[in-house]
Design a protein around this motif. Structure first.
Motif, PDB file in Angstrom:
ATOM      1  N   ARG A  13       4.976   8.698  -4.148  1.00  0.00           N
ATOM      2  CA  ARG A  13       3.740   9.118  -3.504  1.00  0.00           C
ATOM      3  C   ARG A  13       2.726   9.348  -2.708  1.00  0.00           C
ATOM      4  O   ARG A  13       1.879  10.361  -1.828  1.00  0.00           O
ATOM      5  N   GLY A  14       1.603   7.565  -2.305  1.00  0.00           N
ATOM      6  CA  GLY A  14       0.906   8.341  -1.705  1.00  0.00           C
ATOM      7  C   GLY A  14       0.945   7.476  -0.168  1.00  0.00           C
ATOM      8  O   GLY A  14       0.688   8.083   0.907  1.00  0.00           O
ATOM      9  N   HIS A  15       2.360   7.554   0.193  1.00  0.00           N
ATOM     10  CA  HIS A  15       3.532   7.046   1.347  1.00  0.00           C
ATOM     11  C   HIS A  15       4.656   7.409   1.551  1.00  0.00           C
ATOM     12  O   HIS A  15       5.454   7.091   0.690  1.00  0.00           O
TER      13      HIS A  15
END
Length: 165
Positions: free
Chosen positions: A20-22
């Motif tokens: 998700r975030g990276h």
């Protein structure tokens, strides 16, 4: 294994591999060559090589604790940063990447199979889940620095793109 243990283990796996975030850890590293790994920017205190060696050191230290061993603690945290800015060869660099990714795989296996609230024999007050979370957050922090250096050097995105998949 309880449902809560299994669900938290799945969340830890996502954090360990990147989601998700990276970008996934395994996608952010393999295309970096030894020359780029050893490149030093005047504004940064370390190279990509030094970052990954530091990440590998602490990941291995925590994995040894997770396996019930008692690794020797360094006299000073700065000893976990290599002095040399780059690898001796392309083969040596690829070995560093391989070792690091194998450690991530080992942490994933532990997250998928261990009783995560078990305490650690040689790490008072810590649980397996806590140490796995520490591996994930430490790696994520420094992976962000590696991505930033790659951007500065014009070596971003990696093949396949630079966004989470």
């Amino acid at each position: 294994m309880s449902d809560a243990n299994q669900l938290f283990g799945q969340a830890l796996v996502k954090s360990l591999v990147g989601e998700r975030g990276h970008i996934r850890v395994a996608r952010a590293l393999p295309d970096i060559d030894a020359e780029l790994a050893g490149k030093k920017n005047v504004e940064m205190p370390y190279s990509i090589y030094q970052l990954l060696k530091h990440m590998s050191y602490w990941q291995q230290f925590m994995l040894e604790h997770l396996e019930g061993r008692k690794p020797q603690l360094l006299g000073n945290v700065m000893e976990s940063w290599p002095e040399e800015t780059g690898p001796q060869s392309e083969e040596a660099w690829q070995a560093v990447i391989k070792e690091f990714l194998q450690g991530v795989d080992q942490a994933v296996k532990i997250a998928e199979t261990a009783q995560l609230d078990d305490s650690l024999a040689h790490f008072p007050g810590e649980t397996k889940a806590g140490l796995l979370r520490n591996i994930a957050s430490h790696n994520s922090y420094h992976l962000g620095e590696i991505v930033l250096l790659r951007r500065i050097y014009g070596a971003w995105p990696p093949p396949g793109g630079g966004f989470p998949a």
